[in-house]
Write an enzyme that holds these catalytic residues in place. Sequence first.
Site, short mmCIF file in Angstrom:
data_model
loop_
_atom_site.label_atom_id
_atom_site.label_comp_id
_atom_site.label_asym_id
_atom_site.label_seq_id
_atom_site.Cartn_x
_atom_site.Cartn_y
_atom_site.Cartn_z
CG ASN A 103 -1.71 1.20 1.44
OD1 ASN A 103 -1.79 2.04 0.55
ND2 ASN A 103 -2.32 1.33 2.61
CD1 TRP A 104 3.64 1.15 -2.80
CD2 TRP A 104 3.91 2.48 -4.59
NE1 TRP A 104 4.55 0.55 -3.64
CE2 TRP A 104 4.73 1.33 -4.75
CE3 TRP A 104 3.90 3.44 -5.60
CZ2 TRP A 104 5.55 1.15 -5.88
CZ3 TRP A 104 4.71 3.25 -6.72
CH2 TRP A 104 5.53 2.11 -6.85
CE LYS A 105 -0.18 3.22 4.80
NZ LYS A 105 -0.11 3.34 6.25
CB SER A 164 5.17 -1.83 12.06
OG SER A 164 4.77 -0.52 12.36
N GLY A 193 2.51 2.18 10.85
CA GLY A 193 3.49 3.27 10.74
C GLY A 193 4.19 3.61 12.05
N GLY A 196 2.86 -1.18 4.27
CA GLY A 196 2.83 0.24 3.92
C GLY A 196 4.22 0.73 3.57
N GLY A 197 4.87 1.36 4.55
CA GLY A 197 6.16 2.01 4.32
C GLY A 197 7.18 1.14 3.60
CD GLU A 225 -2.91 5.47 6.84
OE1 GLU A 225 -2.86 5.50 5.59
OE2 GLU A 225 -1.99 5.00 7.55
CG HIS A 230 -5.72 1.81 5.31
ND1 HIS A 230 -5.34 2.79 6.19
CD2 HIS A 230 -4.68 0.96 5.21
CE1 HIS A 230 -4.11 2.53 6.59
NE2 HIS A 230 -3.68 1.43 6.02
CD GLU A 254 -3.36 -2.60 7.40
OE1 GLU A 254 -2.23 -2.81 6.96
OE2 GLU A 254 -4.01 -1.58 7.14
P1 PGA Z 1 2.91 0.30 7.62
O1 PGA Z 1 1.42 0.49 7.04
O2 PGA Z 1 3.43 -1.00 7.05
O3 PGA Z 1 3.67 1.50 7.15
O4 PGA Z 1 2.77 0.21 9.11
C1 PGA Z 1 0.58 -0.61 6.85
C2 PGA Z 1 -0.72 -0.13 6.28
O5 PGA Z 1 -1.21 0.93 6.68
O6 PGA Z 1 -1.31 -0.81 5.42
#
Ligand code: PGA
Length: 249
Positions: free
Chosen positions: A12-14, A211, A172, A232-233, A98, A96, A166
């Site tokens: 997930n590149w966000k 994470s 994050g 994510g990251g 977010e 998600h 999640e």
């Molecule tokens: P993260 O994000 O790996 O940066 O913690 C995961 C996500 O939000 O899907």
Amino acid sequence: MAEQLRPLIAGNWKMNGLKPSLAELDAMIAGAGNVTADLLVCPPAILIAAAAARASGTRVAIGGQDCHADASGAHTGDVSAEMLTDAGASAVILGHSERRTDHGETDAIVRAKAQAAWRAGLTAVVCIGETQAERDSGKAKDVVGRQLAGSVPDGAAATNLVIAYEPVWAIGTGRTPTNPEIEEIHGFIRSKLDQNLKEHGARVRILYGGSVKPSNAAEILKLRAVNGALVGGASLKASDFLAIAAACS
Ligand code: PGA
């Protein structure tokens, strides 16, 4: 006991990435041949068409990060599931945390979006997870159970649904639940899927997200209850993403 499902590693590149970032996708595609897991990369909507053109015919699938519930109409700035399919996506992340926080997405909204995803032929990757306060007050399973029941429409099957657990406090932050904590919630989700989806429940993949990075991927992905990861990251760099994917084998 659920059978062993082929793992899925989803990135997930966000809201990260410009056109030059597609070089990372190229490197992921180049390295994907050695990976046994299914790979899905979800770049920002504006990069999907270019990403899908590069990934076409390779082992890397491309997905969106959200969609509107309607197929078209007066919804300024939104992207429909049909548009994602048209651009070459085969999946979409929905609900998600977010989006639930930043855009007030409720379970009912996520459910409508999942129906839209299926209407357009996309796999829905539905995200659920508790906040730190909810975990601290012993409500993690209640929250996850409620989100699962409210966000997944009738008609779910292994071919159109992936669940991503999640925990919000792990996204994050560099913090992850312990293995027993992950196994407990994944086992709980699996039991609900078995109940609700009957024979389909055992084949829906349940990803862990929050994470995940090369240094902890093997430990998390070896858990029988974990069928892959939503990253994510660490999905922004091909070397990290491929290292996570390699930890599946
Ligand atoms: P993260 O994000 O790996 O940066 O913690 C995961 C996500 O939000 O899907």
